[in-house]
Motif scaffolding. Structure first.
Motif, PDB file in Angstrom:
ATOM      1  N   VAL A   9      63.744 -32.215  59.550  1.00 43.20           N
ATOM      2  CA  VAL A   9      63.787 -31.871  58.128  1.00 43.20           C
ATOM      3  C   VAL A   9      65.232 -31.891  57.628  1.00 43.20           C
ATOM      4  N   GLY A  13      66.707 -34.413  54.903  1.00 41.08           N
ATOM      5  CA  GLY A  13      67.405 -33.942  53.714  1.00 41.08           C
ATOM      6  C   GLY A  13      68.741 -34.629  53.511  1.00 41.08           C
ATOM      7  N   THR A 116      62.418 -34.540  42.779  1.00 38.63           N
ATOM      8  CA  THR A 116      61.024 -34.104  42.792  1.00 38.63           C
ATOM      9  C   THR A 116      60.176 -34.993  43.701  1.00 38.63           C
ATOM     10  N   VAL A 119      59.987 -34.736  48.075  1.00 42.28           N
ATOM     11  CA  VAL A 119      59.072 -33.924  48.894  1.00 42.28           C
ATOM     12  C   VAL A 119      57.877 -34.763  49.343  1.00 42.28           C
ATOM     13  N   TYR A 122      58.908 -37.252  52.036  1.00 39.90           N
ATOM     14  CA  TYR A 122      59.055 -36.679  53.378  1.00 39.90           C
ATOM     15  C   TYR A 122      57.697 -36.535  54.054  1.00 39.90           C
TER      16      TYR A 122
END
Length: 136
Positions: A9, A13, A116, A119, A122
């Motif tokens: 994660v 990012g 936005t 997410v 991912y």
């Protein structure tokens, strides 16, 4: 959350922030320096950021899953392309709506939209685009 997933994660990012910054600044440059309309410039930003994102995720974020895949990069590239195109369609639609109906300045609308959609990217990348053969 397992440590390996937490690190994934974090890597996602970092790559995502770099790709988002590339996307954002390419759009700004195309609008301000070349006088391209924001919605059209967004396509150019997407194309450049796609490659930053793909190579970053393939070789760093999801390298452990891709490296063990028997068929190599081809399946993950096609799946990631599909994820990216879906994300871009959502990006472009939301960008259009914020510009047309909410009256946001393009640079604020773009920043909101780019982050936005990250997410969803991912989740789809983790569960489908870069999964290795043993995962469901």
């Amino acid at each position: 959350m397992r440590l390996i997933e937490l690190l994934r994660v974090l890597r996602f990012g970092i790559v995502g922030l770099v790709a988002a910054a590339v996307h954002y600044w390419v759009v700004i440059a195309l609008v301000e320096l070349v006088d391209i309309a924001p919605l059209r410039a967004n396509v150019g930003g997407f194309v450049v950021a796609f490659w930053v994102s793909y190579f970053g995720h393939r070789h760093w974020t999801f390298a452990d899953a891709v490296a063990t895949h028997a068929q190599g990069a081809h399946p993950s590239f096609l799946r990631f392309l599909m994820v990216a195109l879906l994300g871009f369609c959502m990006n472009e639609l939301l960008f259009y709506l914020l510009l047309r109906y909410a009256g946001w300045p393009y640079y604020l609308a773009l920043a909101f939209v780019v982050f936005t959609v990250a997410v969803m990217t991912y989740v789809l990348s983790r569960l489908w685009a870069f999964r290795h053969a043993a995962q469901p």
